[in-house]
Design an enzyme around this catalytic site. Sequence first.
Site, short mmCIF file in Angstrom:
data_model
loop_
_atom_site.label_atom_id
_atom_site.label_comp_id
_atom_site.label_asym_id
_atom_site.label_seq_id
_atom_site.Cartn_x
_atom_site.Cartn_y
_atom_site.Cartn_z
N LYS A 17 27.20 70.03 36.14
CA LYS A 17 27.80 68.97 35.30
C LYS A 17 27.16 67.62 35.59
O LYS A 17 26.76 66.89 34.69
CB LYS A 17 29.30 68.86 35.55
CG LYS A 17 29.93 67.59 34.94
CD LYS A 17 31.39 67.48 35.25
CE LYS A 17 31.71 66.82 36.54
NZ LYS A 17 31.62 65.35 36.53
N ASN A 18 27.02 67.28 36.88
CA ASN A 18 26.58 65.94 37.24
C ASN A 18 25.08 65.74 37.08
O ASN A 18 24.55 64.69 37.43
CB ASN A 18 27.04 65.60 38.66
CG ASN A 18 28.54 65.41 38.68
OD1 ASN A 18 29.17 65.28 37.63
ND2 ASN A 18 29.12 65.43 39.86
N ARG A 60 33.34 59.65 33.10
CA ARG A 60 32.63 58.61 33.86
C ARG A 60 31.16 58.56 33.45
O ARG A 60 30.54 57.50 33.35
CB ARG A 60 32.74 58.94 35.34
CG ARG A 60 31.94 58.07 36.28
CD ARG A 60 32.54 56.70 36.47
NE ARG A 60 31.73 55.84 37.33
CZ ARG A 60 32.08 54.60 37.68
NH1 ARG A 60 33.20 54.08 37.24
NH2 ARG A 60 31.30 53.88 38.45
N ASP A 96 37.67 60.89 36.19
CA ASP A 96 38.66 61.17 37.22
C ASP A 96 39.22 59.87 37.80
O ASP A 96 38.49 58.93 38.07
CB ASP A 96 38.04 62.00 38.36
CG ASP A 96 37.87 63.46 37.93
OD1 ASP A 96 37.05 64.15 38.54
OD2 ASP A 96 38.56 63.88 36.98
N ASP A 118 32.90 65.48 46.58
CA ASP A 118 33.36 66.52 45.65
C ASP A 118 33.69 67.84 46.35
O ASP A 118 34.40 68.68 45.80
CB ASP A 118 32.29 66.77 44.58
CG ASP A 118 32.01 65.51 43.77
OD1 ASP A 118 30.96 65.46 43.10
OD2 ASP A 118 32.83 64.58 43.83
#
Length: 447
Positions: free
Chosen positions: A51-52, A122, A146, A336
């Site tokens: 995802k990041n 974000r 988040d 995380d």
Amino acid sequence: MALAQKNPIFGCISWGKRYLLPLREHTDCVMQIVVEHSEALRGEVQVPGAKNSVLKLMAVTLLAEGEYRLTNVPDIADVDTMCDLLRALGVQSKKVGTHELVLTNSGNITPVAPFEFVDRIRASINVLGPLVGRYGSADIAMPGGDDFGSRPIDLHVAGLEAMGARFELNKDGIRATAKRLQGASIELKFPSVGATENILTAAVLANGVTVIDNAAREPEIVDLCNMLVAMGAQIEGIGTSRLVIHGSKKGSLRGVRHAVINDRVQAATYIAAVAIAGGDVQVRGARPEHMEMVINKYTQMGVSIYPQRDGLRVTAPERLTAIDFATLPYPGIATDYKPLLVAMNSISSGVGIVTENLFPGRFRYIEELCKLGADIRIDGHHAVIKGVDHLIGTAVTAPDIRAGAALVVAGLAAHGETVISEIHHIDRGYDDLVGRLSGLGADVTRV
Ligand code: EPZ
């Protein structure tokens, strides 16, 4: 009818493990994940794309006209949100199958990022650098994502201002303008992932050379640099804390095909599941070179992790041993991973002390773990976890992506049934967590 009667939450008809919801209530019914105490996990699980990384790779399609094909794209809600945001800016996207995305920038870009999309994730802030760098202006609402308490963007702004951008704060968010960004030397006071990415993606089209010192070094930043270089950008020091970017002429970059790196946090989640439930599992696609510190910590807790040709083999000890750890920027223990390690500490022998150095407010899931019977005390940005013999299933709420996944994993060791609500958080960052865990024999269902 026992289960339904036992679980007033559902107020519906149960059919074995599948809850059939009367249509009428469908609209206001929330999806939940139900986790039963699970036997040892067996088999193999494939780690999806990160995802990041993918969200930032999607944002750089704003830098140049052309077609981009991203493969190994995780099937997660945040990718859909980024597609919506890019569509609003003028980049079309099309899914090819489940894990491939074609993005087309035909040059009709309107550099205004609508609140409705920006507020959800974000990573929406990552369109700032490319828009200012390529189009000389950007109107963006303040990013959401988040809730860890305050998540400022001052380092993003300071870096772009050093390159000549001007910022105005208005009721809708921020407006950034710049005729043409100029190369600059920027020392980040903290190796922020987002700030490094925004300055880097703005600098590839700036006039002259930009040096970013104390840059973030996460594997996702390396993946971003590799795609930018494939597009024609000139970047030195990739993977180090000093990035040197030689600005290219507008129009000199091009669309590319790029495979997203695998998700080290999702890989760590499946290792934690084996550690907590027991078993012997192949975690295919896990990249040990991206996860050294967390693998060390897992090993200290008694988990056996064997590098394999295409991933890791993981076996669990009889009982985990509690550890102390502190979150740090890469290559330190990523924040995380923390909810997973805290969940593991909660059923370990001994006491573990955890320190959160990045997001002091990132402890909201502790209350939920305590509802499952964990013994955890918070003291400022420290948590003291006294391991208990076992957890007891009950209803809990996912406060964010990683904490939600940690509650699912904790439920595998809880006696009875753990019911997790607000699972839209989990869907934001996990590609079929329930399906992948049930594939290993875990008793987990979405209802
Ligand atoms: C990225 O967030 C990740 N999100 C986060 O993952 C991850 O936890 C974080 O990096 C740290 O590794 C995405 O990539 C979308 P930062 P980001 O800028 O970029 C402070 C997940 O679960 N800071 O490195 O927002 C900030 O307050 C998410 O996938 C400033 O003070 O993180 C924090 O304390 C959660 N000013 C620290 O730096 C700034 O301008 C790290 O933030 C920017 C950041």
